[in-house]
Design an enzyme around this catalytic site. Structure first.
Site, PDB file in Angstrom:
ATOM      1  N   GLY A  11      62.636 104.073 124.539  1.00  0.00           N
ATOM      2  CA  GLY A  11      61.473 103.208 124.282  1.00  0.00           C
ATOM      3  C   GLY A  11      60.796 102.832 125.576  1.00  0.00           C
ATOM      4  NE  ARG A  72      64.431 106.117 120.971  1.00  0.00           N
ATOM      5  CZ  ARG A  72      63.581 105.079 120.919  1.00  0.00           C
ATOM      6  NH1 ARG A  72      62.446 105.169 120.287  1.00  0.00           N
ATOM      7  NH2 ARG A  72      63.890 103.941 121.508  1.00  0.00           N
ATOM      8  CG  ASP A 103      71.615 100.625 124.568  1.00  0.00           C
ATOM      9  OD1 ASP A 103      70.490 101.021 124.223  1.00  0.00           O
ATOM     10  OD2 ASP A 103      72.444 100.141 123.766  1.00  0.00           O
ATOM     11  CB  THR A 126      65.258  98.307 127.168  1.00  0.00           C
ATOM     12  OG1 THR A 126      65.180  97.743 125.860  1.00  0.00           O
ATOM     13  CG2 THR A 126      66.419  97.673 127.904  1.00  0.00           C
ATOM     14  CG  ASP A 128      65.337  96.272 122.734  1.00  0.00           C
ATOM     15  OD1 ASP A 128      64.222  95.848 122.380  1.00  0.00           O
ATOM     16  OD2 ASP A 128      65.774  97.393 122.405  1.00  0.00           O
ATOM     17  CG  ASP A 130      69.601  96.388 124.543  1.00  0.00           C
ATOM     18  OD1 ASP A 130      69.104  96.794 125.604  1.00  0.00           O
ATOM     19  OD2 ASP A 130      69.543  97.039 123.481  1.00  0.00           O
ATOM     20  NE  ARG A 163      49.007  79.658 104.539  1.00  0.00           N
ATOM     21  CZ  ARG A 163      47.814  80.227 104.652  1.00  0.00           C
ATOM     22  NH1 ARG A 163      47.363  80.609 105.825  1.00  0.00           N
ATOM     23  NH2 ARG A 163      47.074  80.420 103.586  1.00  0.00           N
ATOM     24  NE  ARG A 172      66.692 100.003 120.421  1.00  0.00           N
ATOM     25  CZ  ARG A 172      66.967 101.229 120.848  1.00  0.00           C
ATOM     26  NH1 ARG A 172      66.949 102.250 120.021  1.00  0.00           N
ATOM     27  NH2 ARG A 172      67.238 101.448 122.101  1.00  0.00           N
TER      28      ARG A 172
HETATM   29  P1  ADP Z   1      66.752 103.768 124.645  1.00  0.00           P
HETATM   30  O1  ADP Z   1      66.999 104.416 125.954  1.00  0.00           O
HETATM   31  O2  ADP Z   1      65.456 103.035 124.610  1.00  0.00           O
HETATM   32  O3  ADP Z   1      67.955 102.932 124.194  1.00  0.00           O
HETATM   33  P2  ADP Z   1      67.518 105.847 122.702  1.00  0.00           P
HETATM   34  O4  ADP Z   1      68.733 105.120 122.229  1.00  0.00           O
HETATM   35  O5  ADP Z   1      66.677 106.476 121.658  1.00  0.00           O
HETATM   36  O6  ADP Z   1      66.543 104.922 123.557  1.00  0.00           O
HETATM   37  O7  ADP Z   1      67.979 106.983 123.724  1.00  0.00           O
HETATM   38  C1  ADP Z   1      67.030 107.800 124.371  1.00  0.00           C
HETATM   39  C2  ADP Z   1      67.547 109.213 124.476  1.00  0.00           C
HETATM   40  O8  ADP Z   1      68.756 109.242 125.251  1.00  0.00           O
HETATM   41  C3  ADP Z   1      67.945 109.874 123.153  1.00  0.00           C
HETATM   42  O9  ADP Z   1      66.830 110.396 122.475  1.00  0.00           O
HETATM   43  C4  ADP Z   1      68.870 110.963 123.630  1.00  0.00           C
HETATM   44  O10 ADP Z   1      68.148 112.079 124.105  1.00  0.00           O
HETATM   45  C5  ADP Z   1      69.555 110.331 124.833  1.00  0.00           C
HETATM   46  N1  ADP Z   1      70.905 109.838 124.446  1.00  0.00           N
HETATM   47  C6  ADP Z   1      71.218 108.673 123.851  1.00  0.00           C
HETATM   48  N2  ADP Z   1      72.556 108.578 123.661  1.00  0.00           N
HETATM   49  C7  ADP Z   1      73.092 109.736 124.122  1.00  0.00           C
HETATM   50  C8  ADP Z   1      74.416 110.266 124.219  1.00  0.00           C
HETATM   51  N3  ADP Z   1      75.468 109.581 123.776  1.00  0.00           N
HETATM   52  N4  ADP Z   1      74.572 111.491 124.782  1.00  0.00           N
HETATM   53  C9  ADP Z   1      73.507 112.188 125.232  1.00  0.00           C
HETATM   54  N5  ADP Z   1      72.243 111.741 125.171  1.00  0.00           N
HETATM   55  C10 ADP Z   1      72.023 110.542 124.633  1.00  0.00           C
END
Ligand code: ADP
Length: 319
Positions: A11, A72, A103, A126, A128, A130, A163, A172
């Site tokens: 994100g 993603r 994360d 992020t 979030d 988090d 209201r 999330r």
């Molecule tokens: P954010 O980084 O905002 O938390 P996502 O959770 O969608 O977003 O993760 C972003 C990208 O990181 C995913 O689309 C994927 O390509 C990669 N990713 C996430 N978790 C894993 C994992 N356990 N192993 C490999 N790639 C991962």
């Protein structure tokens, strides 16, 4: 070291640009070439990688989003996808990677680092807030300020009509955005995934407070706590008070980063680049009690950040 690369993933969040800009300019200042990976891990797999100059990151610090693009990538979750990504990195003689993301993105970086000998430094990007080990993530402050502005406006109209307004905010599985903006916005209730709430009790209290003459109430709902639209229907039914729901949505992601996000993202970007150049790997840079800290990448992804109980307590006391 001859060259490093920077990538934004997952994100988007306001301040990712400031962080990437700092990575680029720090590396160039130190005489090292920098590549920018487009559209997250997708770009790493598709070899969508460009060399960047100081000019590439001009006119950027004030912009939300990410000039590199983000995405993603399901393929990066597979060993084959990561193998292709590694081949592309090797082909360009890139010797280190700065990953700016949430994360999930950091988890992706950790998987990559376990399999391949490529130095990796992560920055928590992020809204979030988090990521474990840091009480700051790039973009959370800007998003919180955007939410706060919306809450202020919703209070005006809620008061005019007597209201209840339920405001759904992002985050999330984390209640940080809801809790901080709930406190800062003077919300009567803040519903977060980390804390159980009693709907009947809330509705009873809302009814009582209206009977005592209260003009309006604001309920801040974290998206991970419950569906705000469904909640609004139940609250109206149970209290008999006119209730509206405002789902803020993607407006929370955009916008010009705040001073805090610009400065901290710039500081973290510099630290990330310098860490790679000095031979460090598997680190995430963040802040702890206002001071920059280096966290182990595997600790950052293997631990779960909890919501500060002090914030939860304060929200209750001040409501
Ligand atoms: P954010 O980084 O905002 O938390 P996502 O959770 O969608 O977003 O993760 C972003 C990208 O990181 C995913 O689309 C994927 O390509 C990669 N990713 C996430 N978790 C894993 C994992 N356990 N192993 C490999 N790639 C991962």
């Amino acid at each position: 070291m001859e060259a490093i690369a920077v990538i934004t993933s997952g994100g988007d969040s306001p301040g990712m640009n400031a962080a990437a800009r700092a990575v680029v300019r720090t590396a160039l200042y130190e005489g090292v070439r920098v590549f920018g990976v487009r559209n997250g891990y997708k770009g790493l797999i598709n070899d969508d990688i460009d060399e960047l100059s100081s000019q590439s990151v001009a006119d950027l610090i004030q912009r939300g989003g990410t000039f590199l693009g983000t995405a993603r990538s399901e393929k990066f979750r597979t060993p084959e996808g990561r193998q292709t990504a590694y081949n592309n990195i090797r082909a360009r003689n890139i010797e280190g990677l700065v990953i700016i993301g949430g994360d999930g993105s950091l988890r992706g970086g950790a998987s990559f680092s376990k399999e391949y000998n490529i130095p990796i430094v992560g920055l928590p990007g992020t809204i979030d807030n988090d990521v474990w080990g840091t009480d700051y993530t790039i973009g959370a402050d800007t998003a919180a300020n955007t939410i706060l502005e919306a809450i202020n406006k919703l209070r005006d109209t809620a008061s005019a009509h007597r209201r209840i307004i339920a405001v759904e905010v992002m985050g999330r599985k984390s209640g940080w955005l809801a809790m901080t903006t709930g406190i800062a916005g003077g919300a009567e209730y803040v519903l977060v995934p980390e804390v159980k709430f009693d709907l009947d009790e809330m509705c009873h209290e809302l009814r009582e407070s209206y009977d005592r003459g209260k003009r309006y109430s604001i309920i801040v709902v974290a998206e991970g706590a419950c569906d705000a639209i469904g909640l609004g229907t139940v609250v109206e039914e149970k209290t008999g008070i006119d209730t509206r729901v405002s789902v803020l949505g993607h407006i929370q992601r955009g916008g010009s980063p705040t001073v805090e996000d610009r400065i901290k993202a710039s500081m973290l970007g510099e630290k990330a680049a310098l860490a790679l150049l000095s031979g460090q790997t598997n680190k995430v840079f963040g802040f702890d009690s206002g001071k920059p800290v280096a966290i182990d990448l595997f600790d950052a992804v293997n631990n779960k950040k909890t919501l500060d109980p002090e914030l939860v307590r304060l929200a209750r006391v001040l409501a």
